[in-house]
Design a protein around this motif. Structure first.
Motif, PDB file in Angstrom:
ATOM      1  N   GLN A 183       0.835  -1.196   0.000  1.00  0.00           N
ATOM      2  CA  GLN A 183       0.000   0.000   0.000  1.00  0.00           C
ATOM      3  C   GLN A 183       0.871   1.248   0.000  1.00  0.00           C
ATOM      4  N   SER A 184       0.216   2.370  -0.113  1.00  0.00           N
ATOM      5  CA  SER A 184       0.940   3.634  -0.168  1.00  0.00           C
ATOM      6  C   SER A 184       1.300   4.121   1.227  1.00  0.00           C
ATOM      7  N   LEU A 185       2.023   5.209   1.248  1.00  0.00           N
ATOM      8  CA  LEU A 185       2.390   5.825   2.516  1.00  0.00           C
ATOM      9  C   LEU A 185       1.244   6.686   3.013  1.00  0.00           C
ATOM     10  N   MET A 186       0.952   6.561   4.279  1.00  0.00           N
ATOM     11  CA  MET A 186      -0.057   7.394   4.894  1.00  0.00           C
ATOM     12  C   MET A 186       0.619   8.245   5.954  1.00  0.00           C
ATOM     13  N   LEU A 187       0.468   9.554   5.830  1.00  0.00           N
ATOM     14  CA  LEU A 187       1.065  10.455   6.797  1.00  0.00           C
ATOM     15  C   LEU A 187       0.381  10.281   8.139  1.00  0.00           C
ATOM     16  N   MET A 188       1.194  10.069   9.172  1.00  0.00           N
ATOM     17  CA  MET A 188       0.649   9.929  10.522  1.00  0.00           C
ATOM     18  C   MET A 188       0.680  11.266  11.257  1.00  0.00           C
ATOM     19  N   ALA A 189       1.833  11.924  11.173  1.00  0.00           N
ATOM     20  CA  ALA A 189       1.994  13.143  11.944  1.00  0.00           C
ATOM     21  C   ALA A 189       3.152  13.965  11.407  1.00  0.00           C
ATOM     22  N   THR A 190       3.073  15.244  11.706  1.00  0.00           N
ATOM     23  CA  THR A 190       4.139  16.183  11.375  1.00  0.00           C
ATOM     24  C   THR A 190       4.746  16.663  12.677  1.00  0.00           C
ATOM     25  N   SER A 191       6.056  16.559  12.752  1.00  0.00           N
ATOM     26  CA  SER A 191       6.758  16.877  13.986  1.00  0.00           C
ATOM     27  C   SER A 191       7.648  18.096  13.781  1.00  0.00           C
ATOM     28  N   ASN A 192       7.449  19.095  14.587  1.00  0.00           N
ATOM     29  CA  ASN A 192       8.283  20.294  14.523  1.00  0.00           C
ATOM     30  C   ASN A 192       9.162  20.384  15.761  1.00  0.00           C
ATOM     31  N   GLU A 193      10.396  20.701  15.551  1.00  0.00           N
ATOM     32  CA  GLU A 193      11.356  20.747  16.652  1.00  0.00           C
ATOM     33  C   GLU A 193      10.896  21.690  17.755  1.00  0.00           C
ATOM     34  N   GLY A 194      10.852  21.164  18.944  1.00  0.00           N
ATOM     35  CA  GLY A 194      10.521  21.977  20.103  1.00  0.00           C
ATOM     36  C   GLY A 194       9.045  22.205  20.347  1.00  0.00           C
ATOM     37  N   SER A 195       8.194  21.609  19.538  1.00  0.00           N
ATOM     38  CA  SER A 195       6.758  21.790  19.762  1.00  0.00           C
ATOM     39  C   SER A 195       6.038  20.457  19.605  1.00  0.00           C
ATOM     40  N   LYS A 196       4.771  20.481  19.927  1.00  0.00           N
ATOM     41  CA  LYS A 196       3.985  19.250  19.852  1.00  0.00           C
ATOM     42  C   LYS A 196       3.745  18.850  18.396  1.00  0.00           C
ATOM     43  N   ALA A 197       3.660  17.564  18.176  1.00  0.00           N
ATOM     44  CA  ALA A 197       3.408  17.065  16.833  1.00  0.00           C
ATOM     45  C   ALA A 197       1.952  17.309  16.438  1.00  0.00           C
ATOM     46  N   THR A 198       1.751  17.438  15.144  1.00  0.00           N
ATOM     47  CA  THR A 198       0.407  17.556  14.593  1.00  0.00           C
ATOM     48  C   THR A 198       0.021  16.230  13.968  1.00  0.00           C
ATOM     49  N   TYR A 199      -1.036  15.638  14.478  1.00  0.00           N
ATOM     50  CA  TYR A 199      -1.434  14.312  14.021  1.00  0.00           C
ATOM     51  C   TYR A 199      -2.524  14.402  12.951  1.00  0.00           C
ATOM     52  N   GLU A 200      -2.462  13.486  12.034  1.00  0.00           N
ATOM     53  CA  GLU A 200      -3.493  13.400  11.002  1.00  0.00           C
ATOM     54  C   GLU A 200      -4.765  12.795  11.611  1.00  0.00           C
ATOM     55  N   GLN A 201      -5.850  13.070  10.960  1.00  0.00           N
ATOM     56  CA  GLN A 201      -7.134  12.570  11.439  1.00  0.00           C
ATOM     57  C   GLN A 201      -7.107  11.053  11.511  1.00  0.00           C
ATOM     58  N   GLY A 202      -7.567  10.529  12.632  1.00  0.00           N
ATOM     59  CA  GLY A 202      -7.638   9.087  12.794  1.00  0.00           C
ATOM     60  C   GLY A 202      -6.416   8.465  13.436  1.00  0.00           C
ATOM     61  N   VAL A 203      -5.372   9.234  13.657  1.00  0.00           N
ATOM     62  CA  VAL A 203      -4.160   8.725  14.301  1.00  0.00           C
ATOM     63  C   VAL A 203      -4.215   9.054  15.782  1.00  0.00           C
ATOM     64  N   GLU A 204      -4.074   8.034  16.603  1.00  0.00           N
ATOM     65  CA  GLU A 204      -4.180   8.224  18.057  1.00  0.00           C
ATOM     66  C   GLU A 204      -2.881   8.804  18.604  1.00  0.00           C
ATOM     67  N   LYS A 205      -2.937  10.018  19.083  1.00  0.00           N
ATOM     68  CA  LYS A 205      -1.721  10.665  19.571  1.00  0.00           C
ATOM     69  C   LYS A 205      -1.204  10.039  20.850  1.00  0.00           C
ATOM     70  N   ASP A 206      -2.078   9.437  21.644  1.00  0.00           N
ATOM     71  CA  ASP A 206      -1.621   8.806  22.873  1.00  0.00           C
ATOM     72  C   ASP A 206      -0.985   7.444  22.617  1.00  0.00           C
ATOM     73  N   LYS A 207      -1.248   6.898  21.448  1.00  0.00           N
ATOM     74  CA  LYS A 207      -0.675   5.611  21.121  1.00  0.00           C
ATOM     75  C   LYS A 207       0.638   5.785  20.368  1.00  0.00           C
ATOM     76  N   PHE A 208       0.685   6.772  19.548  1.00  0.00           N
ATOM     77  CA  PHE A 208       1.887   7.050  18.754  1.00  0.00           C
ATOM     78  C   PHE A 208       2.496   8.359  19.253  1.00  0.00           C
ATOM     79  N   LEU A 209       3.415   8.219  20.193  1.00  0.00           N
ATOM     80  CA  LEU A 209       4.033   9.386  20.820  1.00  0.00           C
ATOM     81  C   LEU A 209       5.215   9.854  19.991  1.00  0.00           C
ATOM     82  N   ILE A 210       5.198  11.133  19.654  1.00  0.00           N
ATOM     83  CA  ILE A 210       6.266  11.684  18.844  1.00  0.00           C
ATOM     84  C   ILE A 210       6.974  12.779  19.620  1.00  0.00           C
ATOM     85  N   ASN A 211       8.295  12.690  19.602  1.00  0.00           N
ATOM     86  CA  ASN A 211       9.131  13.691  20.255  1.00  0.00           C
ATOM     87  C   ASN A 211      10.177  14.181  19.285  1.00  0.00           C
TER      88      ASN A 211
END
Lengths: 115, 115
Positions: free
Chosen positions: B42-70
């Motif tokens: 299958q294709s790539l599905m964007l999960m989240a965008t991570s910016n240095e020093g700030s909270k990640a922006t998650y795509e709709q349907g992606v559980e932020k508490d399950k996929f922790l990004i730092n």
């Protein structure tokens, strides 16, 4: 909103034959379009990108693509397939020129090259 | 050229455990990193965008508490899959945006198998 449709999930070509991978896009703003190649268990490598400077774009490994606004297409071609071209190819669209921004990918086309 | 590395390249873990995946830009600074998920064929599905020093922006349907990004530094972002389940088994790919060129470079991916 933007979307990409790649016609044909699999393409089989003979070595030396033309490779044609189809990509159609939908975009409410002028699109920037990209083609990526993915070899097994690897990340994506940029083949080429359209940024409005020229409708015919030449990329690496002998690939090129032509942007046709009237057909909302950005098909990828290579005149003569090589065994090393066997891989998965993804078309992507972005509202921004640089590939460093959010990309929306098509479903991918797997290319098989027959000797 | 710009290189993005991921570690580990593959990992097997038991259901209920957590797994951390690292994404590093080796020779450039990346203010933004992206995390993608790719299911087989299958294709790539964007999960989240991570910016240095700030909270990640998650795509709709992606559980932020399950996929922790730092994204604690300009060269490192981590994705932690918490309480992993077999359905989380997938190929996870990160990419990094070069601060200077604004181009996006992809890592080689991490294959996660949850048993």
């Amino acid at each position: 909103a933007q979307s990409v449709t790649q016609l044909g999930s699999h393409v089989s070509v003979s070595e030396g034959a033309l490779v044609l991978l189809r990509c159609n896009y939908s975009s409410s703003v002028p699109p920037y379009l990209f083609w990526y190649v993915q070899y097994p268990n690897q990340g994506l490598q940029l083949l080429l990108k359209y940024t409005s400077a020229a409708t015919l774009v030449k990329g690496i490994n002998g690939f090129e693509a032509e942007f046709k606004k009237s057909e909302t297409s950005f098909h990828l071609t290579k005149p003569s397939a090589h065994m090393s071209d066997a891989a998965e190819y993804f078309c992507a669209v972005s509202p921004f020129e640089a590939a460093g921004n959010k990309l929306t990918f098509g479903g991918g086309t797997r290319v098989l090259v027959k000797p | 050229g710009a290189v993005v590395s991921q570690h580990p390249s593959w990992v097997i873990c038991k259901s209920g455990t957590s797994v951390k995946i690292e994404c590093r830009s080796l020779d450039f600074q990346a203010t933004t990193m992206f995390w993608y998920r790719q299911f087989p064929k299958q294709s790539l599905m964007l999960m989240a965008t991570s910016n240095e020093g700030s909270k990640a922006t998650y795509e709709q349907g992606v559980e932020k508490d399950k996929f922790l990004i730092n994204h604690a530094s300009l060269t490192l972002s981590t994705l932690t899959v918490t309480s992993a389940h077999p359905e989380d088994s997938s190929f996870y790919i990160c990419s990094a945006r070069d601060w200077d060129s604004n181009e996006q470079y992809f890592g080689p991916g991490t294959r996660l198998t949850v048993t």
